[in-house]
Scaffold this motif. Sequence first.
Motif, PDB file in Angstrom:
ATOM      1  N   GLY A 123      71.180  30.484  12.605  1.00 47.02           N
ATOM      2  CA  GLY A 123      72.223  31.305  11.997  1.00 47.02           C
ATOM      3  C   GLY A 123      73.599  30.999  12.561  1.00 47.02           C
ATOM      4  O   GLY A 123      73.749  30.333  13.589  1.00 47.02           O
ATOM      5  N   LEU A 124      74.627  31.519  11.875  1.00 44.89           N
ATOM      6  CA  LEU A 124      75.999  31.331  12.329  1.00 44.89           C
ATOM      7  C   LEU A 124      76.378  32.315  13.424  1.00 44.89           C
ATOM      8  O   LEU A 124      77.332  32.098  14.157  1.00 44.89           O
ATOM      9  CB  LEU A 124      76.968  31.474  11.151  1.00 44.89           C
ATOM     10  N   ASN A 125      75.641  33.409  13.520  1.00 46.58           N
ATOM     11  CA  ASN A 125      75.845  34.348  14.616  1.00 46.58           C
ATOM     12  C   ASN A 125      74.491  34.921  15.036  1.00 46.58           C
ATOM     13  O   ASN A 125      73.462  34.625  14.419  1.00 46.58           O
ATOM     14  CB  ASN A 125      76.830  35.456  14.241  1.00 46.58           C
ATOM     15  N   ALA A 126      74.507  35.724  16.079  1.00 48.92           N
ATOM     16  CA  ALA A 126      73.249  36.239  16.631  1.00 48.92           C
ATOM     17  C   ALA A 126      72.479  37.073  15.619  1.00 48.92           C
ATOM     18  O   ALA A 126      71.253  36.967  15.499  1.00 48.92           O
ATOM     19  CB  ALA A 126      73.545  37.057  17.890  1.00 48.92           C
ATOM     20  N   ALA A 127      73.174  37.911  14.865  1.00 51.98           N
ATOM     21  CA  ALA A 127      72.510  38.771  13.888  1.00 51.98           C
ATOM     22  C   ALA A 127      71.793  37.941  12.823  1.00 51.98           C
ATOM     23  O   ALA A 127      70.646  38.236  12.455  1.00 51.98           O
ATOM     24  CB  ALA A 127      73.535  39.703  13.236  1.00 51.98           C
TER      25      ALA A 127
ATOM     26  N   PHE B 110      68.984  45.439  14.274  1.00 55.74           N
ATOM     27  CA  PHE B 110      69.621  46.197  15.356  1.00 55.74           C
ATOM     28  C   PHE B 110      68.580  46.724  16.338  1.00 55.74           C
ATOM     29  O   PHE B 110      68.758  46.633  17.557  1.00 55.74           O
ATOM     30  CB  PHE B 110      70.439  47.356  14.788  1.00 55.74           C
ATOM     31  N   ASP B 111      67.482  47.275  15.815  1.00 57.75           N
ATOM     32  CA  ASP B 111      66.447  47.831  16.693  1.00 57.75           C
ATOM     33  C   ASP B 111      65.807  46.740  17.552  1.00 57.75           C
ATOM     34  O   ASP B 111      65.514  46.956  18.736  1.00 57.75           O
ATOM     35  CB  ASP B 111      65.372  48.536  15.863  1.00 57.75           C
ATOM     36  N   THR B 112      65.584  45.572  16.952  1.00 57.44           N
ATOM     37  CA  THR B 112      64.980  44.464  17.704  1.00 57.44           C
ATOM     38  C   THR B 112      65.953  43.946  18.756  1.00 57.44           C
ATOM     39  O   THR B 112      65.561  43.647  19.887  1.00 57.44           O
ATOM     40  CB  THR B 112      64.572  43.322  16.752  1.00 57.44           C
ATOM     41  N   ALA B 113      67.239  43.829  18.386  1.00 57.26           N
ATOM     42  CA  ALA B 113      68.254  43.383  19.339  1.00 57.26           C
ATOM     43  C   ALA B 113      68.363  44.355  20.511  1.00 57.26           C
ATOM     44  O   ALA B 113      68.552  43.952  21.666  1.00 57.26           O
ATOM     45  CB  ALA B 113      69.599  43.236  18.639  1.00 57.26           C
ATOM     46  N   LYS B 114      68.234  45.638  20.215  1.00 56.59           N
ATOM     47  CA  LYS B 114      68.320  46.662  21.266  1.00 56.59           C
ATOM     48  C   LYS B 114      67.158  46.532  22.248  1.00 56.59           C
ATOM     49  O   LYS B 114      67.308  46.786  23.445  1.00 56.59           O
ATOM     50  CB  LYS B 114      68.321  48.051  20.625  1.00 56.59           C
ATOM     51  N   LEU B 115      66.029  46.105  21.728  1.00 58.35           N
ATOM     52  CA  LEU B 115      64.845  45.952  22.566  1.00 58.35           C
ATOM     53  C   LEU B 115      65.073  44.915  23.667  1.00 58.35           C
ATOM     54  O   LEU B 115      64.512  45.022  24.763  1.00 58.35           O
ATOM     55  CB  LEU B 115      63.644  45.546  21.694  1.00 58.35           C
ATOM     56  N   VAL B 116      65.923  43.912  23.382  1.00 61.17           N
ATOM     57  CA  VAL B 116      66.201  42.866  24.370  1.00 61.17           C
ATOM     58  C   VAL B 116      67.639  42.950  24.909  1.00 61.17           C
ATOM     59  O   VAL B 116      68.157  41.994  25.493  1.00 61.17           O
ATOM     60  CB  VAL B 116      65.926  41.460  23.791  1.00 61.17           C
ATOM     61  N   ASN B 117      68.293  44.080  24.678  1.00 63.32           N
ATOM     62  CA  ASN B 117      69.640  44.345  25.208  1.00 63.32           C
ATOM     63  C   ASN B 117      70.683  43.315  24.766  1.00 63.32           C
ATOM     64  O   ASN B 117      71.488  42.847  25.565  1.00 63.32           O
ATOM     65  CB  ASN B 117      69.603  44.405  26.745  1.00 63.32           C
ATOM     66  N   ILE B 118      70.668  42.982  23.476  1.00 68.02           N
ATOM     67  CA  ILE B 118      71.643  42.032  22.946  1.00 68.02           C
ATOM     68  C   ILE B 118      72.399  42.640  21.762  1.00 68.02           C
ATOM     69  O   ILE B 118      73.151  41.976  21.057  1.00 68.02           O
ATOM     70  CB  ILE B 118      70.936  40.711  22.547  1.00 68.02           C
ATOM     71  N   GLU B 119      72.245  43.961  21.557  1.00 68.03           N
ATOM     72  CA  GLU B 119      72.800  44.616  20.362  1.00 68.03           C
ATOM     73  C   GLU B 119      74.325  44.586  20.323  1.00 68.03           C
ATOM     74  O   GLU B 119      74.918  44.697  19.243  1.00 68.03           O
ATOM     75  CB  GLU B 119      72.283  46.055  20.247  1.00 68.03           C
ATOM     76  N   ASN B 120      74.980  44.419  21.473  1.00 68.86           N
ATOM     77  CA  ASN B 120      76.444  44.400  21.500  1.00 68.86           C
ATOM     78  C   ASN B 120      77.035  43.011  21.269  1.00 68.86           C
ATOM     79  O   ASN B 120      78.248  42.828  21.356  1.00 68.86           O
ATOM     80  CB  ASN B 120      76.949  44.952  22.841  1.00 68.86           C
ATOM     81  N   HIS B 121      76.183  42.030  20.990  1.00 67.11           N
ATOM     82  CA  HIS B 121      76.655  40.647  20.824  1.00 67.11           C
ATOM     83  C   HIS B 121      76.223  40.060  19.480  1.00 67.11           C
ATOM     84  O   HIS B 121      76.219  38.843  19.312  1.00 67.11           O
ATOM     85  CB  HIS B 121      76.117  39.773  21.958  1.00 67.11           C
ATOM     86  N   LEU B 122      75.884  40.915  18.533  1.00 61.12           N
ATOM     87  CA  LEU B 122      75.314  40.439  17.270  1.00 61.12           C
ATOM     88  C   LEU B 122      76.295  39.613  16.437  1.00 61.12           C
ATOM     89  O   LEU B 122      75.884  38.755  15.659  1.00 61.12           O
ATOM     90  CB  LEU B 122      74.794  41.622  16.439  1.00 61.12           C
ATOM     91  N   LYS B 123      77.586  39.848  16.586  1.00 63.22           N
ATOM     92  CA  LYS B 123      78.569  39.117  15.781  1.00 63.22           C
ATOM     93  C   LYS B 123      79.004  37.801  16.419  1.00 63.22           C
ATOM     94  O   LYS B 123      79.744  37.028  15.817  1.00 63.22           O
ATOM     95  CB  LYS B 123      79.797  39.997  15.532  1.00 63.22           C
ATOM     96  N   LYS B 124      78.545  37.539  17.635  1.00 66.11           N
ATOM     97  CA  LYS B 124      78.950  36.317  18.325  1.00 66.11           C
ATOM     98  C   LYS B 124      78.183  35.105  17.816  1.00 66.11           C
ATOM     99  O   LYS B 124      76.998  35.195  17.483  1.00 66.11           O
ATOM    100  CB  LYS B 124      78.728  36.464  19.836  1.00 66.11           C
TER     101      LYS B 124
END
Length: 575
Positions: free
Chosen positions: A101-105, A127-141
């Motif tokens: 992908g072009l970003n994390a999300a 979002f829920d899966t990203a939260k499970l691995v503590n990456i939810e604040n970097h989804l647009k990177k």
Amino acid sequence: MNETALTFSNFTFTYKVQTAPTLYNVDLTIRKGEKTLILGHSGSGKSTLAHCINGLIPHAFDGASSGSLFVLGEDAGTLDIFSLSKKVGTVLQDTDGQFVGLNAAEDIAFAAENDCLPADEMHTLVFDTAKLVNIENHLKKSPQNLSGGQKQRVSIAGVLIDQVEILLFDEPLANLDPAAGKQTIELIDDLHKQTNKTIIIIEHRLEDVLHRSVDRIVVLEKGRVIADMKPETLLASTILRDAGMREPLYISALRYAGITITEDRKPTSVSSIEFDSIVLQKWDQSLDEKPLKEKAPPLLEIKNLSFRYGTPEESPNQNGLVLDDVSFSIEKGAIAALAGKNGAGKSTLAKLVCGFDKPTSGNVFFDGNDLAPFSIKERAERIGYVMQNPNQMISFPLIFDEVAFGLRNRGTPENEVTDRVGQTLNICGLYPFKTWPIRALSFGQKKRLTIASILVMGPAMLILDEPTAGQDFRNYARIMEFVKKLNAEQGITLLMITHDMHLMLEYTSRAIVIADGRLIADDEPAIVLSDRAKTEAASLKRTSLYDLAVRAHIADAEGFVRRFIAYEQRNARLS
């Protein structure tokens, strides 16, 4: 209910291009919810075993197999690779090779998009899966703007979103600095506790993996399972040493002191292991420290070096500098380590020395000469740079032509080329293969080949970028003994960019540490790796030898680390 996740029964596999099997009569059962570590040398069959589990064998790699493999109760031979991917999720060693992908999300959402999930449901799931691995604040990177540890988390989330039952980690620590590696092991452990998924870790770095508990350790040797037992049972045995694998340093120290390691001593970590402090203290008192060499004149001098590129946001500190007023020197004939977390400025420093980039301010001197007016070609005649991945440096199909390239490009007469290439290949232990195709070499031999292609030019100094990355202990030792020999017999000064703490301790006399673009340490490795504040600032890890000395109430804990390394080096020479 079937409680078995994986079952290999008398399983043998032979690749199409080989005559001998890579896996021999493997009998292995992994139960649901277990966390299992798989150890073994390069070529032991670990990757082949993993490819059988995730379906790359036989769907991507051809070969013949016998025996059986069941995955979650189903015969793997009857499942296509898509069906297996819904049961087994693989996190690759090279996380960059797993991004789509072009970003994390987008990357995390890839499997859900393929399953045609409704957009609202997919967004919530991502979002829920990203939260499970503590990456939810970097989804647009974008992947390029993520650290190594963050990339690892995105890759794990991309696998978790498919709701797989088995998570397979293929050398998850290989490209991470010690701090990021520690965080990854903690993350895997947290996932195991939260989800109770079956987790399989393939990794060389045993002591780092045992930062968190595992249920079992499986050891492969030449395609066969030679051990399948609890960690404490394995550590109490001689299996690792007999197979030429590195055991945790604190266990080696206790064995050298004559302390017997047993299961009931809780040997899986330096904080839990039980031992007689008096015995260790007496052994330490019997040791001599390696005498310090008299300092030679400086060869490389870095004076007030600063470098800036891009925008201030892309730089690691408030001044917008990748390197900020860095000064140090390396004497002739030294072996030094350049350490620091990913993005600290280590590779940038090497590029400035080699002339690939120009400093914003400051100077680089070599043998007393300011290198500012020197071209890249002129610098290369004095300083050789060897990249981490040898495949990125190879240009020719044949070994001789690869080593000869630099001399021929310089216009050296062919008879001199023949003599110098032959001499260099002999030094590097590759002379018997001089007419071979490069593709026939192992990774370690390719590493030596790339060093040979630089060495033939006659440089006074080599910069080696992560010379042991991804190597098992046997190949690690071969590479490091080779470069140590170059230093001792050819007088080559060495600067090694590394995250490997044992490399720093055993093979270097200096540890130069950079954090956030600034020099924070320039001292003996034992002193640097005993300093919690400096190791944390540079994303390194304090050596377990220091922690062992503290637990044993040894007053000079830093000295204990130095004395242990000196003892081990003498012991290795005598064995």
